[in-house]
Design an enzyme around this catalytic site. Structure first.
Site, PDB file in Angstrom:
ATOM      1  N   ALA A  61       0.941  -1.162   0.018  1.00  0.00           N
ATOM      2  CA  ALA A  61       0.052   0.023  -0.084  1.00  0.00           C
ATOM      3  C   ALA A  61       0.853   1.209   0.085  1.00  0.00           C
ATOM      4  O   ALA A  61       1.898   1.172   0.518  1.00  0.00           O
ATOM      5  CB  ALA A  61      -0.848   0.072   1.211  1.00  0.00           C
ATOM      6  N   GLY A 100       0.553  -5.595   0.090  1.00  0.00           N
ATOM      7  CA  GLY A 100      -0.145  -5.803  -1.030  1.00  0.00           C
ATOM      8  C   GLY A 100       0.594  -6.158  -2.231  1.00  0.00           C
ATOM      9  O   GLY A 100       0.167  -6.710  -3.443  1.00  0.00           O
ATOM     10  N   GLU A 103       0.892  -9.887  -2.178  1.00  0.00           N
ATOM     11  CA  GLU A 103      -0.420 -10.332  -2.403  1.00  0.00           C
ATOM     12  C   GLU A 103      -0.674 -10.217  -4.023  1.00  0.00           C
ATOM     13  O   GLU A 103      -1.311 -11.262  -4.652  1.00  0.00           O
ATOM     14  CB  GLU A 103      -1.490  -9.672  -1.760  1.00  0.00           C
ATOM     15  CG  GLU A 103      -1.543  -9.898  -0.228  1.00  0.00           C
ATOM     16  CD  GLU A 103      -2.677  -9.097   0.287  1.00  0.00           C
ATOM     17  OE1 GLU A 103      -2.685  -7.844   0.366  1.00  0.00           O
ATOM     18  OE2 GLU A 103      -3.537  -9.866   0.825  1.00  0.00           O
ATOM     19  N   GLU A 123       1.602  -6.556   7.216  1.00  0.00           N
ATOM     20  CA  GLU A 123       0.482  -6.028   7.623  1.00  0.00           C
ATOM     21  C   GLU A 123       0.225  -5.825   9.057  1.00  0.00           C
ATOM     22  O   GLU A 123      -0.104  -4.629   9.838  1.00  0.00           O
ATOM     23  CB  GLU A 123      -0.799  -6.579   6.959  1.00  0.00           C
ATOM     24  CG  GLU A 123      -1.115  -5.885   5.647  1.00  0.00           C
ATOM     25  CD  GLU A 123      -0.487  -6.748   4.601  1.00  0.00           C
ATOM     26  OE1 GLU A 123       0.728  -7.569   4.983  1.00  0.00           O
ATOM     27  OE2 GLU A 123      -0.609  -6.988   3.241  1.00  0.00           O
TER      28      GLU A 123
HETATM   29  C1  LIG Z   1      -7.045   4.588   3.078  1.00  0.00           C
HETATM   30  C2  LIG Z   1      -6.165   4.593   1.791  1.00  0.00           C
HETATM   31  C3  LIG Z   1      -5.287   3.351   1.882  1.00  0.00           C
HETATM   32  C4  LIG Z   1      -5.030   2.929   0.565  1.00  0.00           C
HETATM   33  C5  LIG Z   1      -5.136   1.509   0.555  1.00  0.00           C
HETATM   34  C6  LIG Z   1      -5.524   1.276  -1.093  1.00  0.00           C
HETATM   35  C7  LIG Z   1      -5.258  -0.145  -1.302  1.00  0.00           C
HETATM   36  C8  LIG Z   1      -3.930  -0.704  -0.986  1.00  0.00           C
HETATM   37  C9  LIG Z   1      -3.719  -2.029  -1.378  1.00  0.00           C
HETATM   38  C10 LIG Z   1      -3.317  -3.026  -0.563  1.00  0.00           C
HETATM   39  C11 LIG Z   1      -2.896  -2.777   0.863  1.00  0.00           C
HETATM   40  C12 LIG Z   1      -2.185  -3.714   1.488  1.00  0.00           C
HETATM   41  C13 LIG Z   1      -1.783  -3.610   2.624  1.00  0.00           C
HETATM   42  C14 LIG Z   1      -0.313  -3.226   2.711  1.00  0.00           C
HETATM   43  O1  LIG Z   1       0.537  -3.388   1.544  1.00  0.00           O
HETATM   44  S1  LIG Z   1       0.383  -2.985   4.254  1.00  0.00           S
HETATM   45  C15 LIG Z   1       2.215  -3.062   3.768  1.00  0.00           C
HETATM   46  C16 LIG Z   1       2.805  -1.378   3.388  1.00  0.00           C
HETATM   47  N1  LIG Z   1       4.130  -1.523   3.062  1.00  0.00           N
HETATM   48  C17 LIG Z   1       4.952  -1.542   4.220  1.00  0.00           C
HETATM   49  O2  LIG Z   1       4.635  -1.568   5.356  1.00  0.00           O
HETATM   50  C18 LIG Z   1       6.499  -1.434   3.829  1.00  0.00           C
HETATM   51  C19 LIG Z   1       7.030  -0.286   4.540  1.00  0.00           C
HETATM   52  N2  LIG Z   1       8.253   0.083   4.146  1.00  0.00           N
HETATM   53  C20 LIG Z   1       9.316  -0.674   4.631  1.00  0.00           C
HETATM   54  O3  LIG Z   1       9.344  -1.594   5.178  1.00  0.00           O
HETATM   55  C21 LIG Z   1      10.727  -0.175   4.035  1.00  0.00           C
HETATM   56  O4  LIG Z   1      10.606   1.295   3.834  1.00  0.00           O
HETATM   57  C22 LIG Z   1      11.326  -0.975   2.478  1.00  0.00           C
HETATM   58  C23 LIG Z   1      10.248  -1.077   1.698  1.00  0.00           C
HETATM   59  C24 LIG Z   1      11.627  -2.228   3.334  1.00  0.00           C
HETATM   60  C25 LIG Z   1      12.590  -0.068   2.321  1.00  0.00           C
HETATM   61  O5  LIG Z   1      13.727  -0.062   3.607  1.00  0.00           O
HETATM   62  P1  LIG Z   1      14.770   0.720   3.236  1.00  0.00           P
HETATM   63  O6  LIG Z   1      15.788   0.251   2.161  1.00  0.00           O
HETATM   64  O7  LIG Z   1      15.489   0.871   4.664  1.00  0.00           O
HETATM   65  O8  LIG Z   1      14.357   2.346   2.818  1.00  0.00           O
HETATM   66  P2  LIG Z   1      13.186   3.447   3.576  1.00  0.00           P
HETATM   67  O9  LIG Z   1      12.584   2.448   4.752  1.00  0.00           O
HETATM   68  O10 LIG Z   1      14.257   4.495   3.987  1.00  0.00           O
HETATM   69  O11 LIG Z   1      12.214   3.708   2.392  1.00  0.00           O
HETATM   70  C26 LIG Z   1      12.867   4.345   1.297  1.00  0.00           C
HETATM   71  C27 LIG Z   1      11.705   5.494   0.848  1.00  0.00           C
HETATM   72  O12 LIG Z   1      10.703   4.594   0.353  1.00  0.00           O
HETATM   73  C28 LIG Z   1       9.436   5.149   1.164  1.00  0.00           C
HETATM   74  N3  LIG Z   1       8.518   4.123   1.308  1.00  0.00           N
HETATM   75  C29 LIG Z   1       8.661   2.911   1.818  1.00  0.00           C
HETATM   76  N4  LIG Z   1       7.665   2.009   1.821  1.00  0.00           N
HETATM   77  C30 LIG Z   1       6.696   2.793   1.050  1.00  0.00           C
HETATM   78  C31 LIG Z   1       5.466   2.440   0.725  1.00  0.00           C
HETATM   79  N5  LIG Z   1       4.666   1.456   1.293  1.00  0.00           N
HETATM   80  N6  LIG Z   1       4.412   3.513   0.261  1.00  0.00           N
HETATM   81  C32 LIG Z   1       5.229   4.842  -0.008  1.00  0.00           C
HETATM   82  N7  LIG Z   1       6.512   5.030   0.252  1.00  0.00           N
HETATM   83  C33 LIG Z   1       7.266   4.106   0.799  1.00  0.00           C
HETATM   84  C34 LIG Z   1       9.866   5.825   2.383  1.00  0.00           C
HETATM   85  O13 LIG Z   1       8.892   6.555   3.051  1.00  0.00           O
HETATM   86  C35 LIG Z   1      11.330   6.264   1.860  1.00  0.00           C
HETATM   87  O14 LIG Z   1      10.917   7.518   1.378  1.00  0.00           O
HETATM   88  P3  LIG Z   1      11.721   8.985   1.312  1.00  0.00           P
HETATM   89  O15 LIG Z   1      13.086   8.340   0.721  1.00  0.00           O
HETATM   90  O16 LIG Z   1      11.205   9.846   0.616  1.00  0.00           O
HETATM   91  O17 LIG Z   1      12.065   8.858   2.916  1.00  0.00           O
END
Ligand SMILES: CCCCCCCC/C=C\C=C\CC(=O)SCCNC(=O)CCNC(=O)[C@H](O)C(C)(C)COP(=O)(O)OP(=O)(O)OC[C@H]1O[C@@H](n2cnc3c(N)ncnc32)[C@H](O)[C@@H]1OP(=O)(O)O
Length: 188
Positions: A61, A100, A103, A123
């Site tokens: 997400a 997601g 998924e 999640e």
């Molecule tokens: C009500 C509206 C909701 C909308 C829903 C619509 C439908 C969506 C469909 C399905 C939903 C499913 C539920 C999920 O998917 S829950 C899971 C969501 N994802 C996460 O929890 C992942 C979170 N991120 C991480 O674990 C890490 O960031 C990782 C991807 C492993 C990368 O780690 P690392 O290499 O250490 O780098 P950073 O943590 O510094 O991140 C780098 C930049 O990337 C940005 N980031 C990370 N994840 C996301 C994301 N999911 N969405 C957008 N941006 C993301 C992070 O903010 C950093 O950005 P910046 O460099 O600008 O600070």
């Protein structure tokens, strides 16, 4: 958004594009719907590969949309349409396939992973459960005990563990998209 190209003659390549982690924003979900329709209606396309730009499959997400009004196509029917595709669909997983994003990959018929990729359903760490049928598809694929471990801990697994568990079909040290295209050609 998602970009559509045709490669190797008969493979439709769908590339998720939403830096930095190709999260499933409304525009990306709409892009997947549009490019899937295009690939499925093209007679010259016999199989599909879904990948993410810049060596990252999908971080799940889009956290930038949390707290905003829901828009764009919902994820469940989108993944179901991929699973129901009469043309085989292969996920090319590099970087991360999380939430997601995993998924989405689970709705594909095959998954090829780079050796350095990480996969997981985090999640639970956000107080959620996988809601796009990951909690059904993962146990069907790897069995209930292993799936429950991943779903309830939210831990990330390496590509090697994902292969051993049966989440992915192949692991490569080289270009994942090339390996996935080769695989897609072999199953078309
Ligand atoms: C009500 C509206 C909701 C909308 C829903 C619509 C439908 C969506 C469909 C399905 C939903 C499913 C539920 C999920 O998917 S829950 C899971 C969501 N994802 C996460 O929890 C992942 C979170 N991120 C991480 O674990 C890490 O960031 C990782 C991807 C492993 C990368 O780690 P690392 O290499 O250490 O780098 P950073 O943590 O510094 O991140 C780098 C930049 O990337 C940005 N980031 C990370 N994840 C996301 C994301 N999911 N969405 C957008 N941006 C993301 C992070 O903010 C950093 O950005 P910046 O460099 O600008 O600070």
């Amino acid at each position: 958004m998602a970009q559509y190209t045709r490669v190797a003659g008969s493979v439709g390549l769908i590339t998720l594009q939403n830096p930095p982690v190709n999260a499933l924003s409304a525009m990306v979900r709409q892009g997947i719907v549009d490019t899937m329709e295009r690939a499925l209606s093209a007679p010259e396309v016999k199989s599909l590969v879904i990948c993410g730009q810049k060596e990252t499959f999908c971080g799940g997400a889009d956290i930038r949309e949390f707290g905003t009004k829901m828009s764009g196509p919902p994820l469940i029917p989108l993944i179901h349409a991929i699973e129901a595709s009469t043309k085989p669909v292969v996920a090319a997983i590099e970087g991360v396939a999380l939430g997601g994003g995993l998924e989405l990959a689970l709705g594909c018929h095959y998954r090829i992973s780079h050796s350095k990729a990480k996969l997981g359903l985090p999640e639970v760490t956000l107080g959620l459960l996988p809601a796009a049928a990951g909690s059904q598809r993962l146990p069907r694929l790897i069995g209930v005990p292993a799936a429950l471990d991943l779903i309830t801990t939210g831990r990330h697994v390496t590509a090697a563990e994902a292969l051993q568990l049966g989440i992915v079909d192949q692991v490569t040290d080289h270009s994942t998209v090339d390996a996935a295209v080769k695989f897609a050609l072999s199953v078309a």
